[in-house]
Motif scaffolding. Sequence first.
Motif, PDB file in Angstrom:
ATOM      1  N   LEU A 171      -2.796   1.548  10.146  1.00 57.90           N
ATOM      2  CA  LEU A 171      -3.645   0.679  10.953  1.00 57.90           C
ATOM      3  C   LEU A 171      -2.981   0.311  12.269  1.00 57.90           C
ATOM      4  O   LEU A 171      -3.599   0.375  13.342  1.00 57.90           O
ATOM      5  CB  LEU A 171      -3.990  -0.586  10.157  1.00 57.90           C
ATOM      6  N   VAL A 172      -1.689  -0.048  12.209  1.00 59.48           N
ATOM      7  CA  VAL A 172      -0.968  -0.422  13.440  1.00 59.48           C
ATOM      8  C   VAL A 172      -0.870   0.772  14.381  1.00 59.48           C
ATOM      9  O   VAL A 172      -1.076   0.650  15.593  1.00 59.48           O
ATOM     10  CB  VAL A 172       0.425  -0.978  13.086  1.00 59.48           C
ATOM     11  N   THR A 173      -0.552   1.947  13.822  1.00 57.07           N
ATOM     12  CA  THR A 173      -0.451   3.143  14.673  1.00 57.07           C
ATOM     13  C   THR A 173      -1.791   3.468  15.315  1.00 57.07           C
ATOM     14  O   THR A 173      -1.863   3.829  16.499  1.00 57.07           O
ATOM     15  CB  THR A 173       0.028   4.340  13.836  1.00 57.07           C
ATOM     16  N   TRP A 174      -2.870   3.343  14.540  1.00 59.57           N
ATOM     17  CA  TRP A 174      -4.203   3.605  15.082  1.00 59.57           C
ATOM     18  C   TRP A 174      -4.524   2.649  16.228  1.00 59.57           C
ATOM     19  O   TRP A 174      -5.028   3.063  17.274  1.00 59.57           O
ATOM     20  CB  TRP A 174      -5.229   3.483  13.963  1.00 59.57           C
ATOM     21  N   ARG A 175      -4.216   1.365  16.023  1.00 63.14           N
ATOM     22  CA  ARG A 175      -4.522   0.391  17.059  1.00 63.14           C
ATOM     23  C   ARG A 175      -3.623   0.571  18.285  1.00 63.14           C
ATOM     24  O   ARG A 175      -4.100   0.499  19.434  1.00 63.14           O
ATOM     25  CB  ARG A 175      -4.359  -1.028  16.497  1.00 63.14           C
ATOM     26  N   VAL A 176      -2.335   0.814  18.055  1.00 64.94           N
ATOM     27  CA  VAL A 176      -1.398   0.949  19.176  1.00 64.94           C
ATOM     28  C   VAL A 176      -1.703   2.201  19.983  1.00 64.94           C
ATOM     29  O   VAL A 176      -1.709   2.170  21.229  1.00 64.94           O
ATOM     30  CB  VAL A 176       0.056   0.964  18.654  1.00 64.94           C
ATOM     31  N   THR A 177      -1.938   3.331  19.294  1.00 64.82           N
ATOM     32  CA  THR A 177      -2.260   4.548  20.043  1.00 64.82           C
ATOM     33  C   THR A 177      -3.587   4.404  20.777  1.00 64.82           C
ATOM     34  O   THR A 177      -3.754   4.922  21.884  1.00 64.82           O
ATOM     35  CB  THR A 177      -2.312   5.757  19.104  1.00 64.82           C
ATOM     36  N   GLY A 178      -4.532   3.697  20.146  1.00 60.70           N
ATOM     37  CA  GLY A 178      -5.794   3.451  20.851  1.00 60.70           C
ATOM     38  C   GLY A 178      -5.593   2.618  22.098  1.00 60.70           C
ATOM     39  O   GLY A 178      -6.179   2.889  23.154  1.00 60.70           O
ATOM     40  N   TRP A 179      -4.739   1.596  21.989  1.00 57.65           N
ATOM     41  CA  TRP A 179      -4.441   0.766  23.164  1.00 57.65           C
ATOM     42  C   TRP A 179      -3.704   1.579  24.230  1.00 57.65           C
ATOM     43  O   TRP A 179      -3.979   1.448  25.424  1.00 57.65           O
ATOM     44  CB  TRP A 179      -3.593  -0.423  22.735  1.00 57.65           C
ATOM     45  N   ALA A 180      -2.765   2.446  23.779  1.00 55.44           N
ATOM     46  CA  ALA A 180      -1.998   3.244  24.741  1.00 55.44           C
ATOM     47  C   ALA A 180      -2.859   4.305  25.408  1.00 55.44           C
ATOM     48  O   ALA A 180      -2.643   4.644  26.584  1.00 55.44           O
ATOM     49  CB  ALA A 180      -0.806   3.898  24.039  1.00 55.44           C
ATOM     50  N   LEU A 181      -3.833   4.850  24.664  1.00 54.54           N
ATOM     51  CA  LEU A 181      -4.665   5.933  25.201  1.00 54.54           C
ATOM     52  C   LEU A 181      -5.912   5.424  25.906  1.00 54.54           C
ATOM     53  O   LEU A 181      -6.662   6.232  26.468  1.00 54.54           O
ATOM     54  CB  LEU A 181      -5.072   6.888  24.082  1.00 54.54           C
ATOM     55  N   ARG A 182      -6.146   4.121  25.884  1.00 52.18           N
ATOM     56  CA  ARG A 182      -7.326   3.592  26.559  1.00 52.18           C
ATOM     57  C   ARG A 182      -7.310   3.918  28.057  1.00 52.18           C
ATOM     58  O   ARG A 182      -8.335   4.328  28.621  1.00 52.18           O
ATOM     59  CB  ARG A 182      -7.432   2.086  26.324  1.00 52.18           C
ATOM     60  N   PRO A 183      -6.154   3.757  28.760  1.00 50.19           N
ATOM     61  CA  PRO A 183      -6.147   4.165  30.178  1.00 50.19           C
ATOM     62  C   PRO A 183      -6.401   5.655  30.370  1.00 50.19           C
ATOM     63  O   PRO A 183      -7.019   6.063  31.355  1.00 50.19           O
ATOM     64  CB  PRO A 183      -4.738   3.765  30.641  1.00 50.19           C
ATOM     65  N   VAL A 184      -5.918   6.482  29.420  1.00 50.86           N
ATOM     66  CA  VAL A 184      -6.165   7.927  29.524  1.00 50.86           C
ATOM     67  C   VAL A 184      -7.659   8.214  29.420  1.00 50.86           C
ATOM     68  O   VAL A 184      -8.200   9.050  30.154  1.00 50.86           O
ATOM     69  CB  VAL A 184      -5.379   8.680  28.432  1.00 50.86           C
ATOM     70  N   GLU A 185      -8.332   7.531  28.509  1.00 56.24           N
ATOM     71  CA  GLU A 185      -9.768   7.717  28.380  1.00 56.24           C
ATOM     72  C   GLU A 185     -10.493   7.243  29.637  1.00 56.24           C
ATOM     73  O   GLU A 185     -11.468   7.867  30.081  1.00 56.24           O
ATOM     74  CB  GLU A 185     -10.281   6.952  27.156  1.00 56.24           C
ATOM     75  N   ALA A 186      -9.998   6.143  30.229  1.00 57.63           N
ATOM     76  CA  ALA A 186     -10.605   5.678  31.487  1.00 57.63           C
ATOM     77  C   ALA A 186     -10.409   6.706  32.596  1.00 57.63           C
ATOM     78  O   ALA A 186     -11.320   6.965  33.392  1.00 57.63           O
ATOM     79  CB  ALA A 186     -10.004   4.332  31.884  1.00 57.63           C
TER      80      ALA A 186
END
Length: 449
Positions: A171-186
Amino acid sequence: MRPRSVRARATLGATAVVATALGAASFALLGILDGNLVRGAQADAERQALATAATAAGGGLEPVLVPGRGIDFLQVVDARGRVLAATPNLSGSPALTPTRPGKPGTVRDTWKRGPVRGGQRHRVVQVTTVTGGGLVTVYAGTSLRQADTADETLKAVLAVVVPLLVLTVALVTWRVTGWALRPVEAIRAEVAEISERDLHRRVPVPRSQDEVARLAVTVNATLDRLEAAGIRQRRFIADASHELRSPITVLRTQLEVARAHPDPALWGELVSGALEDTVRLQDLASDLLLLARLDTSEPPPDTPVDLAGLLREEVRARRGGPVPVEPDLAGEATVRGSTLWLSRLVANLLDNAQRHAERRVVLSLRVDRGRGTAVVEVRDDGPGIPAADRERVFERFTRLDDARSRDEGGTGLGLAIARDIATRLGGTLDALDAPRGARLRATLPLAAD
């Protein structure tokens, strides 16, 4: 079934690593705990067995034995299988094992089911010693109930804790990678929205100053180059259309005049003018074709060229011109490229110098072996190039004296083509300061020996 997103792969990888590590650690912990408890029980049993064997060897053995701390049972058996002594819980029981040792010694073993306490495991130490009546074997056993209980408790705890830890890591890895990749998606979403008409748009740069921020900066730099290339292309098309329209218009006018006034006396002048405009169109078309080739991503030509010999040929070809070219060639130089490209580079520099010179043009060659370069300079004694225009003269269709250049046949592409050739061959072309006139320097890498 392989996850396609970076987020899913990172989560799966982290979860697998943590699950493997926790599984290995759990097995190791269970083994260490069980080993320590079994060794402790064995030490108690061995101590009691040795003490009882010593008593038997000394002849002071009592029929009823009192077990020590942690000892579940004691039994002393002679060589014929008779029970000589035992603890009360084994009173009246036969010998624990039918086998009889043939020599003194100590044997350690774990019994899955002991003679007392039902199905509990026991750690049994068998000590055989010599007494006055022959060989005597002492059996001392201690229960492993504490070890089994600790193992079961630890297994139950690990069965709950390990999955929770693995789930928490996932769960933590999913949330952290999602937070880290949010700028990439933007960045991806913004780039997907940018079309050839929206090259002015830029992707958002996060404030994290990490790899994603550097990626955004790089993407914006790429968009800057694309926008600049698009602007240059549109400007080039507009300039080329303008340059082509002028001689075509003049040529059409001359042909219309010749058709409207079929006077043979005017045909010579009209034909000469039409031929001059046709030559200008041909030169412009050749320049545009060469620029198109220079703009392609094809590798540049890479054959050895005698630069000094090429410069001498250019000087000889211009003998008798309106402005003489004085050679100043120091040494020999071989560069990599093509004779056609290098001849065009030098010819464009000399054409520009002769067009603006008053009395003389100097063509020089210097070889810098230390830097591995050949330096070609063209100097004239004309009006020179203002410092503010020394970069602008290399832009396409640029004329500092537009009217005079048109009259003398210049297209505004000569220096742009020369710089593009020098750049494609790995060199440079710059306009430098000079006491008088213009001074253009081309630096080309020497061919490897």
